[in-house]
Write an enzyme that holds these catalytic residues in place. Structure first.
Site, PDB file in Angstrom:
ATOM      1  N   GLU A 170      93.066   4.698  25.110  1.00 33.99           N
ATOM      2  CA  GLU A 170      92.372   4.462  26.380  1.00 33.99           C
ATOM      3  C   GLU A 170      91.571   5.670  26.863  1.00 33.99           C
ATOM      4  OE1 GLU A 170      94.754   2.757  29.461  1.00 33.99           O
ATOM      5  OE2 GLU A 170      95.243   0.987  28.285  1.00 33.99           O
ATOM      6  N   GLU A 357      98.456  -3.215  23.389  1.00 32.45           N
ATOM      7  CA  GLU A 357      99.258  -3.281  24.619  1.00 32.45           C
ATOM      8  C   GLU A 357      98.894  -4.533  25.397  1.00 32.45           C
ATOM      9  OE1 GLU A 357      99.266   0.030  27.376  1.00 32.45           O
ATOM     10  OE2 GLU A 357      99.236   1.476  25.738  1.00 32.45           O
TER      11      GLU A 357
HETATM   12  C1  NOJ Z   1      98.016   1.651  29.541  1.00 29.29           C
HETATM   13  C2  NOJ Z   1      98.593   2.899  28.986  1.00 29.29           C
HETATM   14  O1  NOJ Z   1      98.241   3.092  27.659  1.00 29.29           O
HETATM   15  C3  NOJ Z   1     100.072   3.037  29.192  1.00 29.29           C
HETATM   16  O2  NOJ Z   1     100.395   4.366  29.033  1.00 29.29           O
HETATM   17  C4  NOJ Z   1     100.454   2.480  30.547  1.00 29.29           C
HETATM   18  O3  NOJ Z   1     101.766   2.743  30.887  1.00 29.29           O
HETATM   19  C5  NOJ Z   1     100.183   0.998  30.535  1.00 29.29           C
HETATM   20  N1  NOJ Z   1      98.785   0.750  30.263  1.00 29.29           N
HETATM   21  C6  NOJ Z   1     100.526   0.278  31.838  1.00 29.29           C
HETATM   22  O4  NOJ Z   1      99.727   0.744  32.852  1.00 29.29           O
END
Ligand code: NOJ
Length: 451
Positions: A170, A357
């Protein structure tokens, strides 16, 4: 009797859990680990909910073996994790900390023992503070030089046991939100040109990650980026709205995906940033656009777009009553899991996509009578998976899905109250209790279908 059609996934579809080192490991200063920008940021009063820090987290640093036993007992065979750069290079560059490498060797031993295949993210936001202090972190390409050495080191060290590599997680979150918005570490609010420069440094690091895997990864090694593209969802699935959503997708995501897939910043992006553009060298794009093996997408939500006047994309605001998780940014938009991968396949030709994710952040209450009822999470994930499956049936090339997250953990500026785990973590006792969503997801993985 009516017989339901099984909502199956393709054979060999990859199912797993995802997590990241800084959010679960704890041991923030143990065995020679250096300070990260998040260790520093969390100590700035008011920066993080409850002033929670990463020092202890889930104590995964010492509890990984029991965590992997539990993970395996829930039926996972794949686990996406990240390595902590400051554990391996406490200052980001310079002296290597052998104890850091030893730790991950022990961790991979344990994963092997429990039959878990690693999917390893090289960088999940824990930049060594020293690089921030000395060079300005992502603002300076010396950070990319340091990353190149780090990437070479980890791929050489673990290449025989890790075959699935993810370069960065990200980019938007550790560049724009860290240096422009200031909501994430290092908590700065700088000019647009600087923010664009941080993106560019990140892209260079991605390139070095790919290069390192090609040079040292060995047989069968694969590598890709994990992007959190902003997913545009057509207001209605009609040609006009689909075209508008697609145009808006390009507009919002070109900054990262264009350089990687087309080898440069596209004309529309260059026009949009104008004099605030990042400084770069032409040869940078040879590195940045090295071919990858897959695209990772983290998708939680989306935004609705319709064709406005003369077909121009028009974003629709969410009304106050729109269904939302406790994480206020997490609007319930299951179609995002259909449209995100589809746009990437259609626009950029991504031919192998993993959802690295997806999940739901709620302030879950402690388990009662040994059970943790999170029907809210279960239902959200189920609705998203239905859309993912629809995409696969239409020919969208999604090969796997990683649920975020295995257990509750440090949710960055939202601290420990905001829980994304399917396993409840009591941060006082470190007791783990699988929630309903974990029990359900176990069946999904076992049967390779939505149950
Ligand atoms: C994106 C991130 O990669 C992760 O670290 C985070 O905890 C989750 N989304 C939830 O926000």
């Amino acid at each position: 009797m009516i017989k339901s059609q099984p909502l199956t996934f393709p054979k060999n579809f990859v199912w797993g859990f995802a997590a990241a080192a800084p959010q679960i490991e704890g041991a923030a200063f143990l065995d020679g680990k250096g300070e990260s920008v998040w260790d520093r940021f969390a100590r700035r009063p008011g920066a993080v909910h409850n002033n929670d820090n990463l020092d202890v987290a889930c104590e995964h640093y010492t509890r990984f073996d029991e965590d992997f036993r539990l993970m395996r007992s829930l039926g996972a065979k794949n686990y996406r994790l990240s390595l902590a750069w400051p554990r391996i290079y406490p200052d980001g560059d310079g002296a290597l900390n052998q104890k850091g490498l030893d730790f991950y060797h022990r961790l991979f031993d344990s994963m092997e023992k429990h039959g878990l295949t690693p999917w390893v993210t090289m960088f999940h936001w824990d930049l060594p503070q020293s690089l921030e202090t000395r060079f300005g972190g992502w603002r300076d390409r010396r950070t990319a030089d340091a990353f190149a050495v780090y990437a070479d080191t980890i791929v050489k060290a673990f290449g025989s046991r890790v075959k699935n590599w993810i370069t960065l997680n990200e980019i938007l979150c550790f560049t724009k939100l860290g240096y422009g918005v200031g909501r994430k570490a290092p908590g700065l609010q700088l000019a647009d040109q600087v923010v664009n420069q941080t993106y560019h440094t990140a892209l260079l690091c991605h390139g070095h990650g790919v290069r390192a895997v090609r040079e040292h990864g060995g047989k069968g090694a694969r590598v890709g980026l994990t992007d959190n593209a902003t997913v545009t969802v057509p207001f209605s699935e009609t040609p006009d709205d689909i075209a508008a959503a697609r145009a808006q997708f390009i507009h919002e995501n070109a900054r990262v995906l264009d350089p990687i897939y087309t080898g440069g910043y596209g004309p529309a992006y260059r026009k949009a940033v104008g004099k605030h553009a990042a400084k770069f060298e032409k040869k940078d794009f040879d590195l940045i656009s090295l071919p990858t093996d897959f695209l990772g997408l983290n998708i939680y939500t989306g935004e609705f777009v319709r064709a406005g006047k003369s077909g121009k994309p028009e974003k629709l605001p969410f009304p106050a009553s729109y269904p939302t998780a406790d994480a206020a940014w997490l609007k319930h938009v299951p179609q995002s899991l259909y449209w995100g991968p589809r746009h990437c396949a259609e626009i950029y030709g991504a031919s192998s996509i993993y959802i690295t994710e997806n999940g739901a952040g709620y302030n879950d209450v402690p388990p009662a009578k040994g059970e943790s009822n999170d029907l809210h999470r279960l239902n959200l994930v189920r609705s998203y998976l239905c859309e993912l499956r629809r995409g696969i049936q239409d020919g969208v090339p999604v090969k796997g899905y990683f649920l975020w997250s295995f257990m509750d953990n440090y949710e960055w500026e939202d601290g420990y109250d905001r829980r994304f785990g399917v396993v409840y973590c009591d941060f006082k006792t470190q007791k783990r209790t699988p929630k309903f969503s974990a029990r359900w997801f176990t069946k999904v993985m076992a049967e390779n279908r939505i149950v």
